[in-house]
Design a protein around this motif. Structure first.
Motif: not given
Length: 1001
Positions: A355-375
């Motif tokens: 359920r966490t919002p996720k971001y990814a680069s075009n070459d699929k090498t770098v991903t970002m996950t927003l762990l807001k309100d999960t920890i």
């Protein structure tokens, strides 16, 4: 006499018609005031409240009220309190109420004991209702202060180590990048706090301080640079959206919503690349890679991939084996146990990980996950923080021998055999890591607290070890051994694994089972024995370094979602005192904690918060009558509700467009060196005089520590016994020898800064300072820091006799040039108000003449509509007059303030800066505050002090005879209060002498 059309002559009507009109009018009165039912109300009821709210009528009168023409009183469909307080309904109501402002897991506990405040999308505790500022400060300096900082947002970045470091280097200063890329920080054994900037705009475009925590890696893995690494970035919620946008811009990330959208974006990006002579991506290949990327984002386990290898296997083989085993083991774990936490309790959280919002680069090498309100993250401040942790948390026994513990056969259920901790620690390497972490935990109990280290730990369920009543903090009886200089324990933790976090959150046992197990004990109040079915909780312990006064150190506890109250209550029962946002601001003023982003003048959050706070203060100010308000025009205060940083720098340095705060460690240390070197030179010259031979009786100046960015150097502060004066001097000694920083960084900091180097620097910057009042009084917010004249300093030295310590510098009252404007506005407003009243009265009279009152009396709605239309027509015909009438309040408020288009330097002493947070400092026993000053007037102030100092020393060397008392007094004056500036509160004309200290965060 003929009647005018539209008029009604009651004399021409019959008696029956007159009675009919009276009945209609009485009916209208009953509709408006509730009818005769209100006359039968009991004496204890308020008639006015019932008349405005007919639903407040008793039930036996509501039917009568409706029969007599009152408003329709519909029966309420709200269920009774018995049903509303049921657990399911109560939890659903809580989830509904926190849709606009997120609640922390400790919200219910805080709401019963704290004043709550809504900030940054959260409902946060502001200040306790049963404690004062002194109690919480005493806990932070002598005991332990507990705060829930779970509102800090966590951002997870995954990708190759080189790519992550290259992207972070674009938004950091070079000195901060050295801290982030140090060996211990990258191995996950330490964490650091740095300042983030907009890409390529350093030192401008500051966003805010963030905490960076790398996931642990194996040092003996040669290919670790090419493997995926992960880093957690803890961000303040006031700058969360800006940081996410900057990271997405730097790493070129796109938000993941669905496969089709990603495919379309990939096709568009490939077309754009082909136009730019780049390699084209095929549609089938994009679809296949997109599917793999989604699988990796949801199930990639960096923690499992980077475990240390045993002796008989190569790092690469062991890495692959551990990865396969971890995925197999975690997938074999069954679903959550029966009776565990329901999904409704985690509805407001981004749990599970999908359920966490996720971001990814075009070459699929770098991903970002927003762990807001999960920890969840709890902050403990004070010298006894670790003692509280030792009492609240108990390391779990995860060895296979735990099966030998005497438990009932019913405890050994099939569900307990599939616990996450049994599967995770089934590997010998992980079990060895846990044993080393427990030994380090016991070792830290008898050693001085290390700084910025990371200690992962798997503990027992804190509810099991919860004391039956609140206990005092246990004193440390064992003697302290040698300090732990280097963290030799492994930093691997199951909390880094998203799948383990989800299992830990969803498999939590309800409190009823824990209480039932506690009630079955033979001896009430004894400890519950550890069993296989007992839940284990992974935690992260982060130690915080002390600040400028060798105080403010502590520990942070990081736990998974759903376990907030389970960890919160044991910490309180073990002796921790709780504080809120107001206590955090007070600790900032005491320099026991760094400033958050919303209090910095060069951040977007700081600008927004300053404008919002200024608007609130202005509204509160003009709610008072004029006789109870300060006349800021006579006081010469141009900005009483905010600090005009841009205008301040533009007047000192014309052409300044943007501002920034000086954060370069070397330059800030150079300013501290200037103060320290001047003190040393003065001491050497004073020691040569014959009259200073007996000055050894002066108390030795204690050393205090000033925190620098990354905690690299100690800042020696020479303070008197009352703690009121501190002249800064840098000692080239690492604050924490455990950090292994590069020699290049040490050489950079060891370079001395000359005055010419500061003069070549752009003057459009601010310097963080702390001010300490020399005499009585306090510093108010937005107090003006003024540059003293040479005559002021010389006259002050003459007045500094033991019997005469008065401050004689006053600002002359300014002329109120807005008196005539205010008088004219009042007269015009009265005329416009009378004219509008006449026009409206005339429109109503015309309406009664044109309409038949008898015909309109039967329908009150049509009469009201006609009156409203007539008034709207009057407003449209007099728009100019009405606009001037509506703008009277704003114009009148501006007439009570100074014009902002005039020069800022309109007083007898030039303004250097402003105080943002000021109050009575409990640790110093004097009024103090935090603020910022411009760099150019600060350098001028140093030159003036240097000139006065040389003149003073030469005059003393020429004279041969000196009085002992006079010499001692002069020596203490120039040593303690040598670098003092003038400060004036917005509410007075009195200038106060205040000690100026450079704050090096």
């Amino acid at each position: 006499m003929d009647e005018l059309p539209g008029q009604c002559n009651y004399l021409s009507l019959g008696a029956a018609r007159i009675q009919e009109i009276k009945a209609i009018i009485s009916k209208l009165d009953k509709c408006e005031h509730g009818g005769r039912a209100f006359q039968n109300l009991p004496r204890h009821m308020q008639r006015r409240a019932v008349s405005s709210h007919p639903k407040r009528l008793p039930r036996y009168l509501q039917e009568r009220h409706k029969r007599e023409g009152g408003a329709n009183v519909k029966p309420s469909h709200r269920p009774r309190r018995k049903y509303r307080r049921r657990p399911f309904n109560l939890l659903a109501e809580y989830n509904r109420r926190q849709k606009e402002f997120v609640w922390l897991e400790t919200h219910i506990w805080h709401a019963k004991r704290f004043h709550m405040k809504r900030l940054w999308g959260y409902a946060l505790p502001e200040s306790p209702t049963f404690k004062g500022y002194r109690a919480t400060l005493r806990a932070a300096t002598q005991s332990c202060l507990l705060q829930d900082v779970s509102y800090l947002c966590c951002i997870e970045l995954k990708g190759p180590r080189t790519s992550l470091v290259a992207g972070l280097s674009c938004i950091m200063q070079p000195s901060s990048l050295v801290l982030v890329t140090s060996s211990q920080v990258q191995h996950g054994q330490s964490w650091t706090s740095v300042m983030l900037f907009e890409p390529g705009r350093q030192p401008y475009g500051a966003l805010g301080d963030v905490d960076i925590l790398w996931h642990p890696t194996s040092s003996d893995m040669p290919e670790c640079q090419s493997k995926n690494s992960a880093v957690w970035i803890w961000v303040h919620p006031s700058v969360h959206s800006q940081v996410v946008g900057v990271l997405a811009q730097v790493f070129q990330l796109l938000k993941i919503t669905n496969v089709s959208e990603i495919v379309s974006r990939t096709e568009n990006s490939s077309c754009d690349r082909s136009n730019g002579n780049e390699v084209e991506l095929m549609e089938e290949e994009a679809v296949a890679e997109t599917g793999k990327m989604l699988e990796n984002v949801s199930s990639d386990n960096v923690q499992s991939e980077l475990l240390p290898s045993p002796n008989n296997e190569t790092p690469k083989e062991k890495n692959e084996k551990v990865t396969d085993d971890s995925i197999k083991d975690l997938n074999s774990i069954k679903d959550v146990k029966p009776g565990s936490v329901t999904k409704l309790k985690l509805e407001g959280k981004n749990v599970p990980f999908e359920r966490t919002p996720k971001y990814a680069s075009n070459d699929k090498t770098v991903t970002m996950t927003l762990l807001k309100d999960t920890i969840n993250r709890f902050q403990l401040t004070g010298p006894k923080s670790f003692s509280v942790l030792m009492a609240a948390l108990s390391p779990a026994n995860i060895a296979p021998e735990i099966e030998d513990i005497d438990v009932d056969s019913s405890d050994k259920s099939q569900d307990s055999l599939h616990s996450w901790w049994q599967q995770y620690y089934h590997d010998e390497v992980r079990l060895l890591c846990h044993q080393q972490q427990v030994s380090a935990w016991k070792k830290l109990a008898s050693s001085p607290q290390p700084t910025q280290v990371v200690l992962p730990l798997t503990v027992r369920d804190p509810r099991v070890t919860l004391p039956h009543k609140k206990i005092p903090i246990a004193a440390v009886t064992s003697e302290q051994t040698e300090k732990v200089e280097h963290p030799d324990w492994p930093a691997f933790s199951p909390l880094y694994d998203s799948k383990v976090r989800d299992i830990v959150s969803q498999s939590k046992e309800p409190d009823a089972l824990i209480n039932k197990r506690r009630s079955q004990l033979l001896v009430p109040g004894s400890d519950i024995p550890e069993s296989i079915e007992e839940m284990r909780l992974p935690v992260l312990l982060l130690s915080r370094p002390p600040t400028s006064r060798k105080q403010g150190s502590g520990w942070d506890v990081v736990v998974a979602a759903g376990w907030g109250m389970s960890v919160w209550m044991p910490l309180i029962f073990c002796g921790a005192a709780v504080g809120g946002q107001q206590e955090s601001e007070n600790l900032n003023m005491e320099i026991l904690s760094p400033l958050p982003p919303h209090l910095l003048p060069d951040t977007p959050a700081g600008n927004y918060y300053s404008a919002w706070l200024g608007k609130q203060k202005r509204t509160q100010f003009f709610k008072r009558p004029p006789a109870n308000r300060y006349n800021f025009i006579k006081l010469g205060v141009q900005y009483p509700f905010c600090a005009p940083w841009r205008k301040l720098l533009q007047e000192w340095e014309p052409g300044t467009q943007d501002i920034y705060v000086l954060r370069d460690i070397r330059l800030v240390n150079g300013l501290c060196h200037m103060i320290g070197d001047a003190i040393k030179k003065f001491r050497k010259r004073a020691s040569k005089r014959k009259a200073t031979n007996n000055l050894e009786d002066i108390p030795h100046k204690k050393l205090q520590t000033c925190k620098s960015e990354g905690n690299i150097y100690d800042l020696s502060v020479f303070s008197s016994d009352d703690g009121a004066s501190k002249d800064s001097e840098v000692i080239k000694k690492p604050l924490t020898e455990s950090h292994n920083y590069s020699e290049q960084f040490h050489e950079l900091l060891s370079q001395r800064c000359s005055l010419e180097e500061f003069q070549k620097l752009n003057y459009g910057c601010l310097v963080t300072v702390k001010l300490i009042l020399q005499y009585k009084g306090i510093l108010e917010p937005y107090a003006m820091i003024c540059l003293p004249h040479e005559d002021d300093i010389e006259a002050r030295d003459k007045l500094m006799m033991p019997t005469n310590k008065k401050e004689s510098i006053l600002e002359f009252p300014h002329d109120d040039t807005q008196v005539d404007k205010r008088t004219k506005l009042k007269e015009e407003h009265a005329k416009i108000k009378g004219r509008l009243q006449r026009l409206r009265r005339k429109a109503k009279l015309k309406l009664t003449m044109e309409k038949d009152i008898v015909a309109m009396a039967g329908s009150s709605g049509s009469m009201e509509k006609a009156t409203t239309d007539a008034l709207i027509k009057v407003n449209e015909e007099n728009k100019v007059i009405l606009a001037k009438y509506s703008s009277f309040q704003e114009e009148m408020e501006n007439a009570w303030l100074m014009e902002t288009n005039k020069p800022l330097q309109c007083c007898s002493r030039k303004i250097m800066g402003y105080v943002i947070n000021g109050n009575f400092c409990q640790t110093l026993g004097r009024g103090a505050g935090i603020g910022w000053v411009a760099l150019k007037p600060l350098l001028e102030f140093f030159q003036v002090c240097k000139k006065i100092n040389e003149k003073f020393v030469e005059s003393n060397n020429d004279s041969e005879t000196h009085d002992r008392i006079r010499i001692d007094n002069e020596f203490q004056i120039d040593n303690k209060w040598k670098y003092s500036v003038l400060v004036r509160n917005p509410s007075g004309l009195q200038y106060h002498w205040a000690k100026l200290l450079i704050v090096n965060h």
